[in-house]
Design an enzyme around this catalytic site. Structure first.
Site, PDB file in Angstrom:
ATOM      1  N   ASP A 256      -6.122 -11.887  -4.748  1.00  0.00           N
ATOM      2  CA  ASP A 256      -4.815 -12.377  -4.331  1.00  0.00           C
ATOM      3  C   ASP A 256      -3.679 -11.564  -4.959  1.00  0.00           C
ATOM      4  O   ASP A 256      -3.670 -11.326  -6.166  1.00  0.00           O
ATOM      5  CB  ASP A 256      -4.686 -13.857  -4.740  1.00  0.00           C
ATOM      6  CG  ASP A 256      -3.352 -14.449  -4.366  1.00  0.00           C
ATOM      7  OD1 ASP A 256      -3.115 -14.659  -3.172  1.00  0.00           O
ATOM      8  OD2 ASP A 256      -2.538 -14.700  -5.279  1.00  0.00           O
ATOM      9  N   ALA A 257      -2.717 -11.155  -4.126  1.00  0.00           N
ATOM     10  CA  ALA A 257      -1.443 -10.563  -4.557  1.00  0.00           C
ATOM     11  C   ALA A 257      -1.607  -9.599  -5.731  1.00  0.00           C
ATOM     12  O   ALA A 257      -1.069  -9.821  -6.817  1.00  0.00           O
ATOM     13  CB  ALA A 257      -0.444 -11.674  -4.902  1.00  0.00           C
ATOM     14  N   GLU A 293      -5.252  -8.075  -1.548  1.00  0.00           N
ATOM     15  CA  GLU A 293      -4.046  -8.435  -0.818  1.00  0.00           C
ATOM     16  C   GLU A 293      -2.876  -7.777  -1.531  1.00  0.00           C
ATOM     17  O   GLU A 293      -2.689  -7.971  -2.728  1.00  0.00           O
ATOM     18  CB  GLU A 293      -3.839  -9.946  -0.788  1.00  0.00           C
ATOM     19  CG  GLU A 293      -2.580 -10.334  -0.011  1.00  0.00           C
ATOM     20  CD  GLU A 293      -1.942 -11.638  -0.482  1.00  0.00           C
ATOM     21  OE1 GLU A 293      -1.093 -12.151   0.261  1.00  0.00           O
ATOM     22  OE2 GLU A 293      -2.270 -12.122  -1.575  1.00  0.00           O
ATOM     23  N   HIS A 386      -3.045 -18.303   5.830  1.00  0.00           N
ATOM     24  CA  HIS A 386      -2.457 -19.435   5.101  1.00  0.00           C
ATOM     25  C   HIS A 386      -1.029 -19.141   4.645  1.00  0.00           C
ATOM     26  O   HIS A 386      -0.178 -20.034   4.658  1.00  0.00           O
ATOM     27  CB  HIS A 386      -3.327 -19.777   3.887  1.00  0.00           C
ATOM     28  CG  HIS A 386      -3.352 -18.717   2.847  1.00  0.00           C
ATOM     29  ND1 HIS A 386      -4.227 -17.654   2.897  1.00  0.00           N
ATOM     30  CD2 HIS A 386      -2.586 -18.525   1.743  1.00  0.00           C
ATOM     31  CE1 HIS A 386      -4.011 -16.860   1.860  1.00  0.00           C
ATOM     32  NE2 HIS A 386      -3.022 -17.363   1.139  1.00  0.00           N
ATOM     33  N   ASN A 391       4.038 -20.911   4.389  1.00  0.00           N
ATOM     34  CA  ASN A 391       5.389 -20.574   3.949  1.00  0.00           C
ATOM     35  C   ASN A 391       6.465 -21.104   4.890  1.00  0.00           C
ATOM     36  O   ASN A 391       7.660 -21.007   4.574  1.00  0.00           O
ATOM     37  CB  ASN A 391       5.542 -19.054   3.804  1.00  0.00           C
ATOM     38  CG  ASN A 391       4.811 -18.518   2.588  1.00  0.00           C
ATOM     39  OD1 ASN A 391       4.489 -19.258   1.671  1.00  0.00           O
ATOM     40  ND2 ASN A 391       4.529 -17.222   2.582  1.00  0.00           N
TER      41      ASN A 391
END
Length: 421
Positions: A256-257, A293, A386, A391
């Site tokens: 993630d990120a 990501e 997602h 968001n």
């Protein structure tokens, strides 16, 4: 039965462990040079194969183990030992489909199967896997399942990174899910969050310098990957990565990120992850995939380490999604600015990144660099996920925003573009 308990707490003065109502002191470990390692250990005689335990740090606590393999009473309760060898796997011959032929399906364990019919667990999700196999899905991507406060959530506030969420079915529930997926020929990709931890139940700072204020993230303190004491933090992350591959037979991990993994060290944590995955791949004898990501539009994520990259297997890219979404819905506010044109959509097909060195209106600066000859199977594109749904103010999915015909156009574009759908 004797159990070895071990925990990293480099700055602690004294540590003790509470196991099944008995408190035992822990001793510092020393290496061959008689230097302290930062780790403490204790060997405790227990009646149970899987006892519950907690630590006291300098008289405070009890606190759950930062590496708790199970948190049966939630993130504030004691940890529990898990005998991973006791689970019976049936997937010895399974091998994940190569990314060049893959089709991903993202799902959330808590919402995938209707709760009214007993859903919201690993087992209820496993019962629906034949439908995904019939659809042609090769990889199921699970949103994060690390233990967090409460029974439900997105998964991005996890604090027990080693412990599958108890309300979903805990460690054995996740193993049953993976076993069933492999039986149906489906690989399992697990979304792992290493850039921050949730606030409630986060006791890591009581044990060591897991966080740093040298950097900031939108979600809180940054993980300490390159400052004093970071060796123990990096080991915490790399061993967690290994746990999912080794003990849960996970095939791929979505990181993630990764743009919020701040690391100025000579070997970036992403490269260290890639090295660990390749080492395990040889040891376990099956392909393992790491997929980042990132919003940096930087192909170094997937370039080989010899060419100055991190060597990851693939990278999620949002540019294609933004083009499809803006063209079908007409929305172009916020981070959607600069994507609503057929030329941008065409560029996402041809070049992966719409912004690969050009000015990005939504960011007010130049963004990205060209992917060059990197195979398109090193990138993953979607028509919604997602983030893009969650968001939104009221969480509309694409089917709530456009007609059925336009939703079909989005599906067709996703399946026909050259990146992994």
């Amino acid at each position: 039965m004797r159990h070895l308990f071990r925990v990293w707490a480099p700055d602690a003065i004294e540590l003790s462990i509470e196991v099944e109502g008995v408190t035992e002191p822990m001793m510092r470990e020393v290496d061959a040079n008689a230097s302290q390692t930062g780790y403490w250990r204790a060997v405790v005689e227990c009646d149970s194969r899987e006892p519950r335990y907690a630590f006291r740090v300098d008289g405070d606590g009890p606190f759950p183990d930062p590496r708790a393999p199970r948190l049966p009473d939630g993130v504030h309760g004691p940890a529990q030992v898990v005998d991973h060898a006791a689970f019976r796997w049936d997937d010895a011959t399974f091998r994940a489909t190569p990314l060049s032929a893959a089709l991903f399906y993202e799902l959330h364990i808590g919402t995938f199967a209707p709760r009214a019919s007993g859903g919201g667990t690993f087992d209820s999700a496993a019962d629906k896997l034949p439908e995904l196999a019939a659809l042609g899905v090769t990889h199921v991507e699970l949103m994060p399942v690390a233990s967090a406060s409460g029974s439900r959530g997105w998964g991005y506030d996890g604090v027990g990174l080693y412990a599958p969420h108890e309300s979903y079915g805990g460690p054995n529930g996740l193993k049953r899910f993976v076993n069933r997926a492999h039986e149906l020929g489906i690989a399992v990709c697990l979304d792992c969050v290493y850039n921050h931890l949730g606030p409630e139940g986060n006791y890591l700072s009581r044990f060591g310098p897991y966080f740093t204020n040298a950097y900031g993230t939108p979600w809180g303190d940054a993980i300490n990957l390159d400052r004093e004491g970071s060796d123990g933090v990096r080991a915490f992350i790399l061993d967690n990565l290994e746990q999912w591959f080794r003990h849960y037979h996970i095939d791929a991990i979505r990181l993630d990120a990764v743009h919020a993994l701040y690391d100025e060290g000579a070997v970036h944590i992403l490269e260290a992850m890639q090295r660990r995955a390749r080492q395990l791949e040889g040891e376990l004898g099956r392909p393992l995939q790491l997929i980042a990501e990132s919003n940096l539009n930087d192909p170094r994520m997937v370039r080989s380490t010899e060419a100055g990259g991190y060597g990851l297997d693939a990278q999620w890219s949002d540019d294609f999604h933004h083009c499809v979404h803006t063209l079908l819905t007409g929305e172009e506010q916020g981070y959607y600015r600069g994507f609503r044109s057929f030329s941008a959509l065409s560029k996402s097909f041809r070049d992966v990144y719409v912004h690969d060195g050009q000015f990005a209106p939504a960011r007010g600066r130049r963004v990205g660099r060209p992917v060059g000859r990197s195979p398109r199977c090193r990138f993953v594109h979607c028509s919604q996920n997602h983030d893009q749904v969650g968001n939104r103010a009221v969480g509309e999915r694409l089917c709530h925003l456009v007609s059925v015909g336009r939703a079909k156009v989005a599906a067709a574009l996703t399946l026909l573009q050259p990146a992994v759908p």
